[in-house]
Design an enzyme around this catalytic site. Structure first.
Site, PDB file in Angstrom:
ATOM      1  NE  ARG A 162      27.705   9.698   8.087  1.00 19.68           N
ATOM      2  CZ  ARG A 162      26.837   9.171   7.215  1.00 19.68           C
ATOM      3  NH1 ARG A 162      27.257   8.327   6.289  1.00 19.68           N
ATOM      4  NH2 ARG A 162      25.553   9.479   7.250  1.00 19.68           N
ATOM      5  CG  HIS A 204      21.759   8.574  10.871  1.00 17.44           C
ATOM      6  ND1 HIS A 204      22.252   9.856  10.708  1.00 17.44           N
ATOM      7  CD2 HIS A 204      21.672   8.040   9.613  1.00 17.44           C
ATOM      8  CE1 HIS A 204      22.453  10.072   9.423  1.00 17.44           C
ATOM      9  NE2 HIS A 204      22.121   9.001   8.747  1.00 17.44           N
ATOM     10  CB  CYS A 260      17.986   5.681   6.322  1.00 17.65           C
ATOM     11  SG  CYS A 260      19.122   4.310   6.600  1.00 17.65           S
ATOM     12  CD  GLN A 288      17.808   8.793   7.279  1.00 12.29           C
ATOM     13  OE1 GLN A 288      18.872   8.916   6.688  1.00 12.29           O
ATOM     14  NE2 GLN A 288      16.637   8.903   6.658  1.00 12.29           N
ATOM     15  CG  ASP A 328      19.710   1.058   8.186  1.00 11.66           C
ATOM     16  OD1 ASP A 328      20.028   1.181   6.985  1.00 11.66           O
ATOM     17  OD2 ASP A 328      20.441   1.445   9.125  1.00 11.66           O
ATOM     18  NE  ARG A 352      19.354  12.841   6.495  1.00  5.43           N
ATOM     19  CZ  ARG A 352      20.506  12.146   6.469  1.00  5.43           C
ATOM     20  NH1 ARG A 352      20.577  11.015   5.807  1.00  5.43           N
ATOM     21  NH2 ARG A 352      21.576  12.558   7.131  1.00  5.43           N
TER      22      ARG A 352
HETATM   23  N1   CP Z   1      21.024   7.819   4.986  1.00  5.22           N
HETATM   24  C1   CP Z   1      22.272   8.332   5.030  1.00  5.22           C
HETATM   25  O1   CP Z   1      22.728   8.886   6.042  1.00  5.22           O
HETATM   26  O2   CP Z   1      22.969   8.166   3.886  1.00  5.22           O
HETATM   27  P1   CP Z   1      24.514   8.512   3.654  1.00  5.22           P
HETATM   28  O3   CP Z   1      25.313   7.444   4.382  1.00  5.22           O
HETATM   29  O4   CP Z   1      24.678   8.421   2.172  1.00  5.22           O
HETATM   30  O5   CP Z   1      24.817   9.858   4.204  1.00  5.22           O
HETATM   31  N1  NVA Z   2      23.029   1.792   9.696  1.00  4.14           N
HETATM   32  C1  NVA Z   2      23.704   2.346   8.552  1.00  4.14           C
HETATM   33  C2  NVA Z   2      23.115   3.652   8.183  1.00  4.14           C
HETATM   34  C3  NVA Z   2      23.722   4.306   6.965  1.00  4.14           C
HETATM   35  C4  NVA Z   2      23.082   5.606   6.625  1.00  4.14           C
HETATM   36  C5  NVA Z   2      25.185   2.491   8.855  1.00  4.14           C
HETATM   37  O1  NVA Z   2      25.534   2.935   9.951  1.00  4.14           O
HETATM   38  O2  NVA Z   2      26.002   2.129   8.003  1.00  4.14           O
END
Ligand code: CP
Ligand code: NVA
Length: 308
Positions: A96, A123, A258, A126, A218, A286
């Protein structure tokens, strides 16, 4: 960035559904015994981290959480050296990070499967899990209309790819300057020609939500965008997913997010916590989808290695 082929998405959906049934029955299924998954996260996470870690353990393997601040990467060791070394210890790696090119560099340098656990661009885990949720609730994906309202961010980009691969109709309402990635949209249009999908970008959220089966939004401020907070809150305010918009969708439309969510910003508490919301199923899925991804990437590879 290349989207997964449609046939692979179909296979993952079937496998995730099977793994979900096994989990419900508490049946032991451990094809990843003896394997270790690394998780290298440069941003916070609840769902992605915990579902990968729990999933790996349920599949008989182990996981190792590597905070970027605790390994030599933070003192300047290169991605290339770290990736090559970690490939000698681990069987797979979830990354990540911020810039998408970083995860691409990991994938190039590592000799083990590298899974994108979220970048600024997309993502994918997701969106794959969301396909499972939509299929469960609506019985199919082809022809289902998903409307995304708000920031055309990483989650929106991956939903566009997912829709294009599965023949869904995706309509996105984003303000000027917040549109999804143009290359992803272009490539999705090309993929849609083969799957019957449609991709529509509009300005007016009321137009986008008409006849929608799925309403999705989101956060307005993604991880790493904290300094843009004031501008984003102001410019995205007309794009809140709320009851007025939901009235224009189909009466049985489901509401998706999400998570984490900001009630009163991108979505009202009434919708997020109301009867149309499926956000907890989304979060649960997930786990099942990522277990399918792990089995697909790691178990097959293990089987190939043992033949040598
Ligand atoms: N939706 C999602 O990826 O959540 P986290 O940031 O908690 O992993
Ligand atoms: N768009 C958000 C998604 C988090 C799961 C971010 O990147 O922070």
């Amino acid at each position: 960035m290349a989207a997964l082929p449609a046939a692979r998405v179909t296979r993952l959906l079937a496998l995730a559904a099977r793994l979900k049934t096994l989990r419900r029955r508490r049946a032991l299924h451990q094809p990843l015994r003896g394997m270790t998954l690394g998780l290298l996260f440069e941003k916070p996470s609840t769902r992605t981290r915990v579902s990968f870690e729990a999933g790996m353990s349920q599949l008989g393997g182990q996981s190792l959480f590597l905070s970027a601040a605790d390994i030599q990467l933070c003192r300047g060791e290169s991605v290339a050296d770290t990736a090559r070394v970690l490939s000698r210890y681990l069987d797979g790696l979830v990354i990540r990070t911020y810039d998408h090119t970083i995860v691409e560099e990991w994938a190039r340098e590592a000799t083990i499967p590298v899974i994108n656990g979220l970048t600024d661009l997309c993502h994918p885990c997701q969106a794959l899990a969301d396909l499972l949720t939509i299929k469960e609730r609506k019985g199919r994906l082809r022809g289902i209309k998903l409307t995304y309202v708000g920031d055309g961010n990483n989650v929106a980009n991956s939903l566009i790819e997912a829709a294009a691969q599965t023949g869904m109709a995706i309509s996105l309402a984003c303000p000027s300057g917040y549109e999804p990635d143009p290359r992803i949209v272009r490539e999705a249009h090309a993929a849609a020609a083969g799957t019957g999908a449609s991709i529509e970008l509009v300005r007016d959220p009321l137009l986008a939500v008409k006849e929608a089966d799925v309403l999705y939004t989101d956060v307005w401020i993604s991880m790493g965008q904290e300094r843009e907070q004031n501008r984003r809150l102001k410019e995205l305010a007309p794009y809140q997913l709320n009851e007025r918009l939901a009235k224009e969708a189909k009466p049985d439309a489901i509401v998706m997010h999400c998570l984490p969510a900001h009630r009163g910003q991108e979505i009202t508490a009434g919708l997020l916590d109301g009867p149309q919301s499926v956000v907890l199923d989304q979060a649960e899925n997930r786990l099942h989808m990522q277990k399918a991804i792990l089995v697909e990437l790691l178990a097959r590879r293990g089987a190939m290695d043992s033949r040598h």
